[in-house]
Design an enzyme around this catalytic site. Structure first.
Site, short mmCIF file in Angstrom:
data_model
loop_
_atom_site.label_atom_id
_atom_site.label_comp_id
_atom_site.label_asym_id
_atom_site.label_seq_id
_atom_site.Cartn_x
_atom_site.Cartn_y
_atom_site.Cartn_z
N PHE A 168 0.82 -1.22 0.00
CA PHE A 168 0.00 0.00 0.00
C PHE A 168 0.86 1.28 0.00
O PHE A 168 0.33 2.38 -0.09
CB PHE A 168 -0.93 0.03 1.22
CG PHE A 168 -1.82 -1.19 1.32
CD1 PHE A 168 -2.56 -1.60 0.21
CD2 PHE A 168 -1.91 -1.92 2.49
CE1 PHE A 168 -3.37 -2.73 0.28
CE2 PHE A 168 -2.72 -3.04 2.57
CZ PHE A 168 -3.45 -3.46 1.47
N LYS A 276 13.67 -12.19 5.44
CA LYS A 276 13.40 -13.29 6.39
C LYS A 276 11.97 -13.82 6.23
O LYS A 276 11.69 -14.96 6.56
CB LYS A 276 13.72 -12.88 7.82
CG LYS A 276 12.97 -11.64 8.32
CD LYS A 276 11.68 -11.94 9.00
CE LYS A 276 10.77 -10.75 9.01
NZ LYS A 276 9.64 -10.84 9.93
N ASN A 341 3.65 -15.70 8.54
CA ASN A 341 4.06 -16.29 7.26
C ASN A 341 4.28 -17.79 7.41
O ASN A 341 3.85 -18.59 6.60
CB ASN A 341 5.34 -15.62 6.76
CG ASN A 341 5.09 -14.19 6.33
OD1 ASN A 341 4.57 -13.94 5.26
ND2 ASN A 341 5.43 -13.24 7.20
N1 LIG Z 1 2.54 -7.82 12.87
C1 LIG Z 1 3.79 -8.01 13.21
O1 LIG Z 1 4.07 -8.81 14.13
C2 LIG Z 1 4.87 -7.24 12.52
C3 LIG Z 1 6.10 -7.16 13.14
C4 LIG Z 1 7.12 -6.45 12.55
C5 LIG Z 1 6.88 -5.83 11.32
N2 LIG Z 1 5.68 -5.93 10.72
C6 LIG Z 1 5.50 -5.22 9.44
O2 LIG Z 1 4.70 -4.08 9.68
C7 LIG Z 1 3.99 -3.72 8.49
C8 LIG Z 1 2.54 -3.49 8.84
O3 LIG Z 1 1.99 -4.67 9.37
P1 LIG Z 1 0.84 -4.70 10.46
O4 LIG Z 1 1.04 -5.96 11.23
O5 LIG Z 1 0.79 -3.42 11.22
O6 LIG Z 1 -0.48 -4.75 9.55
P2 LIG Z 1 -1.61 -5.89 9.51
O7 LIG Z 1 -1.25 -6.92 8.50
O8 LIG Z 1 -1.94 -6.33 10.89
O9 LIG Z 1 -2.90 -5.11 9.02
C9 LIG Z 1 -3.16 -4.72 7.72
C10 LIG Z 1 -3.32 -3.22 7.70
O10 LIG Z 1 -3.47 -2.80 6.35
C11 LIG Z 1 -4.52 -1.84 6.30
N3 LIG Z 1 -5.05 -1.78 4.95
C12 LIG Z 1 -5.89 -2.65 4.34
N4 LIG Z 1 -6.13 -2.21 3.08
C13 LIG Z 1 -5.42 -1.07 2.91
C14 LIG Z 1 -5.24 -0.17 1.83
N5 LIG Z 1 -5.85 -0.34 0.66
N6 LIG Z 1 -4.42 0.89 2.01
C15 LIG Z 1 -3.77 1.08 3.17
N7 LIG Z 1 -3.91 0.28 4.24
C16 LIG Z 1 -4.71 -0.81 4.09
C17 LIG Z 1 -5.50 -2.34 7.33
O11 LIG Z 1 -6.38 -1.34 7.72
C18 LIG Z 1 -4.55 -2.72 8.45
O12 LIG Z 1 -4.20 -1.59 9.22
C19 LIG Z 1 4.25 -4.85 7.49
O13 LIG Z 1 5.25 -4.45 6.61
C20 LIG Z 1 4.76 -5.99 8.36
O14 LIG Z 1 5.63 -6.84 7.66
C21 LIG Z 1 4.65 -6.61 11.30
#
Ligand SMILES: NC(=O)c1ccc[n+]([C@@H]2O[C@H](COP(=O)([O-])OP(=O)(O)OC[C@H]3O[C@@H](n4cnc5c(N)ncnc54)[C@H](O)[C@@H]3O)[C@@H](O)[C@H]2O)c1
Length: 420
Positions: A168, A276, A341
């Site tokens: 996104f 990773k 994943n």
């Molecule tokens: N969850 C974890 O444990 C974790 C840890 C470290 C890093 N990350 C990274 O953080 C990043 C965000 O992950 P997350 O866990 O906060 O998200 P998530 O996967 O929990 O949630 C998806 C998010 O995307 C949003 N979304 C859906 N459609 C959308 C659109 N069209 N435009 C914009 N936003 C939209 C949703 O509202 C929601 O906030 C990713 O790159 C992930 O790899 C996640």
């Protein structure tokens, strides 16, 4: 009679030995976290009592001298509000409320959704102080304010934290072009990359190029739900030249249970966090096929080797030492043991590859997004385009399994394509 405290294990002692206070203190299990806490020099991990004093002092800010104008306070906005985005907002909000150099309020941009109850997600977050969809049961801090208007959310902020699924980000950047001053600083917590005609583009580079602002990265062994309940973990901030800015980010994120270390290697840190997820898909296949721990460890080792080779072939500046930071081997381990994943790839293998990742993602993750499958595709595109497929048998095989060209069992046959 109380039993004597148990000594900590040798490997942990070994790693603690590099900390400044280590040699002066007897180390018992219960004192490990306080040792880390005390080792933070940036005042970002104060005891609760000290924190209260700081908030009180903040209220009197500037009263000692009417002539001195208080320095400009930093204002933070978090762009994204998924599982990790919400935890990041919670961490940040716990610091802005007590550090005098920050405004208390933390804005959090929310991609608006309507909940099954009919209520808007933003309203639910602001009423309950909880992201009921992506981080239920956790209070974010009263100073977190959810805002569904992207431009409004970033207006006035000089520190932007980007944390959305990577697919996104291009759209989000397009909406922000011309809306952000050049002196704003950014940090990306996003794992993934964009593949363009001219080659791969890391998300931090996308942010810098599209918005004209400097961008650091924060990655690490950070499964969001564990940090949400304040279990101890570490993270790495990658920065380019501006060490002072890196330290400001460290200060903003660090707590007694979240230890952040800066390293001067943006690409290395970001590629670790990105790649990773591909290895975690491979680990999930191994689990789904019940191949056992030795096989999984072998896949992780091969994966780490490919992560390092790929990163260094793309960016010669990437440092070997980065792979030993939290963003490297530690994140690889946690993701291959516990991340989403791995979990979805396990289900894919258990179903013999007959149910697609899209279907499993929708069923198992309730709106959360998988990154590993799309990253595997992006990596594959880079490998094909550059004629590197033969050097990265694990990465190539993961993608070929994901798209159904190979069966999940091929994950251990890839070694026949001996890496050169
Ligand atoms: N969850 C974890 O444990 C974790 C840890 C470290 C890093 N990350 C990274 O953080 C990043 C965000 O992950 P997350 O866990 O906060 O998200 P998530 O996967 O929990 O949630 C998806 C998010 O995307 C949003 N979304 C859906 N459609 C959308 C659109 N069209 N435009 C914009 N936003 C939209 C949703 O509202 C929601 O906030 C990713 O790159 C992930 O790899 C996640």
């Amino acid at each position: 009679m109380a039993s004597p405290p148990r000594r900590v294990s040798a490997p942990l002692l070994y790693s603690l030995a590099s900390l400044p206070l280590f040699h002066a203190l007897p180390i018992y299990p219960s004192s490990i976290l306080s040792l880390f806490t005390r080792s933070l020099s940036s005042s970002s991990s104060m005891a609760p009592q000290e924190a209260e004093t700081t908030v009180a002092q903040k209220k009197n800010y500037g009263s000692s001298s009417i002539d001195e104008a208080p320095p400009r306070k930093n204002r933070v906005t978090v762009v994204g509000s998924g599982n990790w985005g919400s935890v990041a907002a919670k961490l940040i909000a716990s610091n802005t409320i007590r550090l005098p150099s920050f405004h208390d309020e933390v804005r959090m941009w929310v991609f608006e959704e309507t909940l099954p109850s009919g209520e808007k997600l933003t309203d639910a977050i602001n009423t309950k102080n909880e992201n009921v969809k992506y981080l239920p049961g956790i209070k974010l801090g009263r100073n977190v304010v959810a805002d569904p208007d992207l431009v409004n959310a970033v207006t006035g902020a000089n520190m932007l934290v980007f944390v959305t699924p990577h697919q996104f980000m291009e759209g989000i950047c397009k909406r922000l072009v011309g809306k952000i001053n050049g002196d704003v600083e950014a940090i990306s917590l996003i794992k993934g990359m964009e593949v363009k005609m001219e080659g791969p583009c890391m998300i931090s580079t996308l942010i810098t190029e599209q918005l004209g602002i400097n961008c650091c990265v924060l990655m690490g062994a950070n499964i969001a739900n564990e940090i949400a309940v304040e279990k101890f973990s570490e993270a790495t901030v990658g920065y380019r030249e501006n060490k002072e800015m890196a330290e400001k980010w460290v200060q903003l994120f660090s707590t007694s249970y979240f230890i952040v270390t800066p390293v001067q290697d943006v690409e290395g840190v970001e590629l670790c966090g990105t790649l990773k997820n591909v290895v975690a898909i491979a680990a999930g296949f191994v689990d789904g096929l019940d191949m056992g721990n030795n096989t999984k460890a072998a896949i992780m080792r091969i994966g780490l080797r490919e992560m390092k080779a790929f990163s260094k072939m793309l960016f010669s500046s990437v440092k070997d030492s980065t792979f030993f930071e939290s963003c490297g081997v530690a994140d690889l381990i946690t993701t291959c043991l516990g991340g989403r994943n791995r979990k979805v790839a396990e289900a894919f293998a258990k179903n013999g590859g007959k149910r697609s990742f899209d279907e499993l993602e929708a069923e198992m993750l309730q709106g959360q997004k998988l990154q590993g499958v799309s990253t595997a595709k992006e990596v594959y595109e880079v490998l094909s385009h550059r004629g590197w497929l033969q050097f990265f048998p694990l990465f190539a095989t993961v993608h070929e399994i994901c798209i159904g060209t190979l069966p999940p069992s091929a994950i251990v046959e890839h070694s026949e394509r001996t890496p050169k």
